[in-house]
Design a protein around this motif. Structure first.
Motif, PDB file in Angstrom:
ATOM      1  N   GLN A  55      20.271   2.586 -12.848  1.00 18.89           N
ATOM      2  CA  GLN A  55      18.882   2.116 -12.834  1.00 18.89           C
ATOM      3  C   GLN A  55      18.023   2.870 -11.833  1.00 18.89           C
ATOM      4  O   GLN A  55      16.820   2.999 -12.017  1.00 18.89           O
ATOM      5  CB  GLN A  55      18.832   0.622 -12.512  1.00 18.89           C
ATOM      6  N   TYR A  56      18.654   3.347 -10.757  1.00 19.95           N
ATOM      7  CA  TYR A  56      17.848   3.930  -9.677  1.00 19.95           C
ATOM      8  C   TYR A  56      18.372   5.280  -9.175  1.00 19.95           C
ATOM      9  O   TYR A  56      17.766   5.877  -8.280  1.00 19.95           O
ATOM     10  CB  TYR A  56      17.798   2.957  -8.499  1.00 19.95           C
ATOM     11  N   VAL A  80      13.012   9.262 -16.237  1.00 17.38           N
ATOM     12  CA  VAL A  80      12.757   9.607 -14.836  1.00 17.38           C
ATOM     13  C   VAL A  80      11.681   8.697 -14.261  1.00 17.38           C
ATOM     14  O   VAL A  80      11.792   8.203 -13.124  1.00 17.38           O
ATOM     15  CB  VAL A  80      12.322  11.082 -14.706  1.00 17.38           C
ATOM     16  N   LYS A  81      10.655   8.439 -15.048  1.00 19.18           N
ATOM     17  CA  LYS A  81       9.561   7.565 -14.599  1.00 19.18           C
ATOM     18  C   LYS A  81      10.067   6.155 -14.307  1.00 19.18           C
ATOM     19  O   LYS A  81       9.691   5.533 -13.307  1.00 19.18           O
ATOM     20  CB  LYS A  81       8.468   7.543 -15.668  1.00 19.18           C
ATOM     21  N   ILE A  82      10.913   5.640 -15.193  1.00 15.96           N
ATOM     22  CA  ILE A  82      11.475   4.294 -15.007  1.00 15.96           C
ATOM     23  C   ILE A  82      12.349   4.245 -13.751  1.00 15.96           C
ATOM     24  O   ILE A  82      12.265   3.307 -12.954  1.00 15.96           O
ATOM     25  CB  ILE A  82      12.285   3.874 -16.249  1.00 15.96           C
ATOM     26  N   MET A  83      13.178   5.259 -13.572  1.00 17.94           N
ATOM     27  CA  MET A  83      14.055   5.300 -12.403  1.00 17.94           C
ATOM     28  C   MET A  83      13.246   5.379 -11.112  1.00 17.94           C
ATOM     29  O   MET A  83      13.573   4.707 -10.119  1.00 17.94           O
ATOM     30  CB  MET A  83      15.022   6.483 -12.510  1.00 17.94           C
ATOM     31  N   ARG A  84      12.204   6.192 -11.117  1.00 13.64           N
ATOM     32  CA  ARG A  84      11.375   6.302  -9.912  1.00 13.64           C
ATOM     33  C   ARG A  84      10.700   4.978  -9.579  1.00 13.64           C
ATOM     34  O   ARG A  84      10.629   4.572  -8.413  1.00 13.64           O
ATOM     35  CB  ARG A  84      10.326   7.404 -10.077  1.00 13.64           C
ATOM     36  N   GLU A  85      10.240   4.276 -10.592  1.00 16.74           N
ATOM     37  CA  GLU A  85       9.629   2.965 -10.364  1.00 16.74           C
ATOM     38  C   GLU A  85      10.648   1.984  -9.811  1.00 16.74           C
ATOM     39  O   GLU A  85      10.333   1.170  -8.929  1.00 16.74           O
ATOM     40  CB  GLU A  85       9.032   2.428 -11.667  1.00 16.74           C
ATOM     41  N   ASN A  86      11.869   2.055 -10.292  1.00 16.83           N
ATOM     42  CA  ASN A  86      12.918   1.176  -9.771  1.00 16.83           C
ATOM     43  C   ASN A  86      13.194   1.464  -8.295  1.00 16.83           C
ATOM     44  O   ASN A  86      13.407   0.540  -7.506  1.00 16.83           O
ATOM     45  CB  ASN A  86      14.202   1.337 -10.585  1.00 16.83           C
ATOM     46  N   VAL A  87      13.194   2.757  -7.939  1.00 18.32           N
ATOM     47  CA  VAL A  87      13.410   3.127  -6.541  1.00 18.32           C
ATOM     48  C   VAL A  87      12.281   2.582  -5.666  1.00 18.32           C
ATOM     49  O   VAL A  87      12.529   1.989  -4.600  1.00 18.32           O
ATOM     50  CB  VAL A  87      13.496   4.663  -6.394  1.00 18.32           C
ATOM     51  N   ILE A  88      11.060   2.746  -6.111  1.00 19.10           N
ATOM     52  CA  ILE A  88       9.907   2.279  -5.331  1.00 19.10           C
ATOM     53  C   ILE A  88       9.921   0.763  -5.186  1.00 19.10           C
ATOM     54  O   ILE A  88       9.563   0.219  -4.133  1.00 19.10           O
ATOM     55  CB  ILE A  88       8.602   2.771  -5.980  1.00 19.10           C
ATOM     56  N   SER A  89      10.364   0.065  -6.215  1.00 18.62           N
ATOM     57  CA  SER A  89      10.427  -1.400  -6.145  1.00 18.62           C
ATOM     58  C   SER A  89      11.490  -1.884  -5.154  1.00 18.62           C
ATOM     59  O   SER A  89      11.431  -3.014  -4.665  1.00 18.62           O
ATOM     60  CB  SER A  89      10.710  -1.981  -7.531  1.00 18.62           C
ATOM     61  N   LEU A 110       0.834  -1.205   0.000  1.00 17.69           N
ATOM     62  CA  LEU A 110       0.000   0.000   0.000  1.00 17.69           C
ATOM     63  C   LEU A 110       0.869   1.254   0.000  1.00 17.69           C
ATOM     64  O   LEU A 110       0.534   2.253  -0.653  1.00 17.69           O
ATOM     65  CB  LEU A 110      -0.934  -0.006   1.217  1.00 17.69           C
ATOM     66  N   TRP A 111       1.979   1.212   0.724  1.00 19.88           N
ATOM     67  CA  TRP A 111       2.878   2.370   0.739  1.00 19.88           C
ATOM     68  C   TRP A 111       3.499   2.589  -0.638  1.00 19.88           C
ATOM     69  O   TRP A 111       3.600   3.736  -1.108  1.00 19.88           O
ATOM     70  CB  TRP A 111       3.962   2.177   1.788  1.00 19.88           C
ATOM     71  N   GLN A 112       3.906   1.530  -1.294  1.00 16.70           N
ATOM     72  CA  GLN A 112       4.480   1.661  -2.633  1.00 16.70           C
ATOM     73  C   GLN A 112       3.473   2.258  -3.606  1.00 16.70           C
ATOM     74  O   GLN A 112       3.825   3.133  -4.416  1.00 16.70           O
ATOM     75  CB  GLN A 112       4.940   0.285  -3.141  1.00 16.70           C
ATOM     76  N   MET A 145      14.639   7.393  -0.535  1.00 16.67           N
ATOM     77  CA  MET A 145      14.182   6.298  -1.395  1.00 16.67           C
ATOM     78  C   MET A 145      12.884   5.693  -0.877  1.00 16.67           C
ATOM     79  O   MET A 145      12.036   5.254  -1.647  1.00 16.67           O
ATOM     80  CB  MET A 145      15.272   5.233  -1.513  1.00 16.67           C
ATOM     81  N   LEU A 146      12.715   5.675   0.446  1.00 13.38           N
ATOM     82  CA  LEU A 146      11.459   5.230   1.022  1.00 13.38           C
ATOM     83  C   LEU A 146      10.311   6.099   0.539  1.00 13.38           C
ATOM     84  O   LEU A 146       9.177   5.629   0.369  1.00 13.38           O
ATOM     85  CB  LEU A 146      11.552   5.275   2.556  1.00 13.38           C
ATOM     86  N   ALA A 147      10.611   7.365   0.266  1.00 10.18           N
ATOM     87  CA  ALA A 147       9.593   8.303  -0.233  1.00 10.18           C
ATOM     88  C   ALA A 147       9.455   8.260  -1.747  1.00 10.18           C
ATOM     89  O   ALA A 147       8.710   9.063  -2.322  1.00 10.18           O
ATOM     90  CB  ALA A 147       9.945   9.722   0.213  1.00 10.18           C
ATOM     91  N   GLY A 148      10.169   7.349  -2.413  1.00 15.35           N
ATOM     92  CA  GLY A 148      10.070   7.251  -3.869  1.00 15.35           C
ATOM     93  C   GLY A 148      10.833   8.326  -4.597  1.00 15.35           C
ATOM     94  O   GLY A 148      10.580   8.592  -5.779  1.00 15.35           O
ATOM     95  N   CYS A 149      11.790   8.961  -3.916  1.00 13.28           N
ATOM     96  CA  CYS A 149      12.581  10.030  -4.507  1.00 13.28           C
ATOM     97  C   CYS A 149      13.890   9.462  -5.044  1.00 13.28           C
ATOM     98  O   CYS A 149      14.572   8.693  -4.356  1.00 13.28           O
ATOM     99  CB  CYS A 149      12.860  11.104  -3.456  1.00 13.28           C
ATOM    100  N   ILE A 150      14.262   9.831  -6.266  1.00 14.05           N
ATOM    101  CA  ILE A 150      15.474   9.309  -6.902  1.00 14.05           C
ATOM    102  C   ILE A 150      16.694   9.973  -6.275  1.00 14.05           C
ATOM    103  O   ILE A 150      16.834  11.202  -6.325  1.00 14.05           O
ATOM    104  CB  ILE A 150      15.454   9.590  -8.416  1.00 14.05           C
ATOM    105  N   PRO A 151      17.610   9.206  -5.680  1.00 14.30           N
ATOM    106  CA  PRO A 151      18.775   9.816  -5.024  1.00 14.30           C
ATOM    107  C   PRO A 151      19.813  10.306  -6.037  1.00 14.30           C
ATOM    108  O   PRO A 151      20.024   9.686  -7.080  1.00 14.30           O
ATOM    109  CB  PRO A 151      19.328   8.679  -4.170  1.00 14.30           C
TER     110      PRO A 151
END
Length: 590
Positions: free
Chosen positions: A447-448, A476-485, A332-334, A419-425
């Motif tokens: 990738q992330y 950017v969208k792909i990288m953010r999804e990788n971070v969230i995963s 749910l958080w993801q 990264m927990l917040a889905g932000c790309i470092p």
């Protein structure tokens, strides 16, 4: 009377004489035959047999002493357990086969001579869900762990750590007043609390065993981080080293240690490696010498920041504020992080380092202030919002990229919060993540994350905003999804429960240790050794792909190169960095 001639001797008398002679001959032959067999058997069993026993004894490395009453938690293997310990792993003989084994003797394969073979065989048992995954936990005297928690007020000079050791090490719950968090699973967790969190998570591990002979690895529940934290200020080196020396002495007397000389042991310390690498015996030098002890050099030590030049420590994530109790909490958080609108291109939470001329934090703060798409949360004195988990997470959740320069040392807890917040470092030094957390993060950092070398900011005044705007939106969208995963493997689940299917930071770390020990055991069996291993290049070995063994020139060599005197710039300043990190942490927690 008529005289009888010799020819007329009765046949009965002749037969009696003949029978008597034959009987004597048979007895003689039987005696000779028996004597022959006795000589043959004597030669075989006494002469040849003695040599055979000597040779077979040489082939046995020595059995392992295990408490015969011990039984492991999740399985009951019936293989007999030997009864005497070997004294040192280094004394194990080279494996070899018996030459010309005697008849009726089963030839033992060379690998069966190693005392850890029973543990390896559990991998082959496909019906055992814990095969190859058993962990044995040492029952240390309470002075090495629990007693420290009872004296929690002494764990910090400025902060009452008692509240941070509650809830199995998670700290007090965070209220979701501003709607930034989930309703459950969020705690004010101290960034150096991994010692107790990890141990409590280990108590829930599904493959614990009380039979060390089947263990894939052995856990040492020593609160090394808490131990040194209480003595960092105002104590002499004898006091700082005392518990570490006592622990090493205790472990080396245990039969479990003799199996591999401690190379199957691991412990967790929730502080940076420099707190355990005092470089001298000067009273003014920082930290203790735990990681320089011969025993510790054989063990694996899991720390929140490891040394790039040493092989006995490994980086694991700093704890974040999120500790899910169920898989659904993570999922749910993801989903929530995927749906957020992010109005800021980049953001930075941190303070300048005016005392460090090589720090780029000042330039980063200036760029954030000048940018219309950058957000700054200053963490200098008097800025209470920077010490608020809610304010920090809210900023990260509203940003596409989060800047993560070095602090007092290579790494920052902030990287994991972002990264927990889905932000790309965005990293500026490879030591901040890429060479640290290779168990938890992809080795292909593109990738992330985004990498901008420090010199681009320090010397060339490169615009962070322009560099980030060059990345296509789809990328950017792909990288953010990788971070969230990646979120599940970067958080520590609530130690009082367990995730059902997802693997958290604890699971990833334990499996990595098991793989390390298992590979080492297989190398020993096959006679493979890393004769060309150079410990100074440890960071390079961490980046190798599966099956690779050799390292060569690397693009990051300039970041980790050492001068000719053998002392790296980072090593020389590590004690000061650790000291500054400690000061800032205490100020932030106050």
């Amino acid at each position: 009377m008529r005289r009888r001639s010799a020819a007329s001797v009765p046949s009965e008398q002749m037969e009696k004489g003949t029978g008597k002679n034959q009987q004597n001959r048979i007895c003689c032959l039987a005696s000779l035959s028996a004597f022959f067999w006795i000589l043959l058997l004597y030669f075989h069993f006494v002469v040849l047999g003695h040599n055979g026993v000597d040779e077979s004894v040489k082939l046995q490395p020595g059995p392992v002493e295990i408490d015969p009453s011990a039984t492991h938690v999740t399985n009951d293997l019936q293989t007999p357990i030997p009864s005497k310990p070997i004294q040192s792993f280094e004394h194990l003989p080279s494996p070899r086969k018996m030459v010309n084994p005697p008849p009726q003797t089963t030839q033992t394969h060379e690998k069966d001579n190693f005392p850890f073979m029973r543990a390896l065989r559990t991998i082959e048992n496909k019906s055992d869900p814990c095969g190859g995954r058993y962990i044995y936990v040492h029952e240390l005297p309470s002075r090495f762990n629990e007693d420290m928690l009872k004296e929690c007020r002494s764990l910090s000079l400025w902060t009452n750590m008692c509240k941070f050791t509650t809830n199995a090490g998670l700290g007090p719950p965070l209220e979701n007043v501003e709607g930034v968090f989930s309703d459950t699973g969020w705690y004010a967790t101290n960034q150096f609390a991994v010692d107790v969190i990890f141990r409590n998570r280990m108590k829930q591990y599904e493959c614990l065993t009380r039979d060390s002979s089947i263990a894939a690895a052995i856990f040492v529940p020593f609160y090394a981080g808490f131990d040194i934290a209480r003595y960092l200020w105002g104590y002499n080196i004898s006091t700082r080293d005392a518990a570490s020396l006592e622990l090493a002495d205790w472990l080396m007397k245990r039969p479990e240690w003799g199996i591999m000389g401690g190379k199957d042991h691991f412990l967790v310390a929730g502080r940076i490696t420099w707190d355990f690498r005092r470089l001298s015996e000067e009273e003014s030098d920082w930290g203790n010498k735990l990681l320089f002890l011969p025993a510790a050099k054989n063990m694996s030590m899991l720390v929140v920041e490891s040394s790039p030049w040493n092989a006995n420590d490994f980086g694991i994530p700093y704890p974040t504020y999120f500790h899910p109790a169920k898989d659904v909490d993570v999922i749910l958080w993801q989903e929530r992080m995927r749906k957020l609108e992010r109005k800021w291109l980049f953001s930075f939470a941190g303070a300048p380092r005016p005392g460090n001329p090589k720090s780029i934090r000042g330039q980063i703060i200036d760029q954030c202030r000048r940018s219309k798409v950058g957000k700054l949360l200053e963490c200098d004195f008097g800025e209470s919002k920077c010490h608020s988990p809610s304010s920090i997470m809210q900023m990260f959740q509203s940003s596409l990229f989060c800047l993560q320069p070095q602090g007092d040392s290579y790494t920052r807890r902030s990287a994991f919060d972002s990264m927990l917040a889905g932000c790309i470092p965005v990293f500026f030094h490879p030591g901040s993540a890429y060479t640290q957390y290779t168990w938890h993060l992809p080795k292909n950092y593109t990738q992330y994350s985004v990498f901008i070398p420090e010199d681009d900011i320090r010397k060339r005044n490169v615009s962070i905003e322009e560099r980030l705007l060059q990345i296509p939106p789809e990328q950017v969208k792909i990288m953010r999804e990788n971070v969230i995963s990646l979120i599940p493997r970067l958080v520590y689940a609530d130690p009082r429960s367990k995730l059902e299917n997802l693997k958290d930071a604890f699971d990833v770390s334990v499996q990595a240790v098991i793989d390390k020990v298992t590979n080492l055991r297989r190398d020993i069996i096959e006679g493979r050794s890393d004769e060309n291993f150079i410990e100074e290049n440890s960071w390079k070995y961490a980046l190798l792909e599966e099956g690779q063994r050799e390292v060569g020139p690397h693009e990051w060599d300039p970041f980790f190169s050492k001068p000719k005197d053998g002392n790296s710039e980072s090593s020389d300043s590590s004690a000061e960095a650790a000291k500054n990190s400690w000061k800032n942490e205490q100020r932030n927690q106050s």
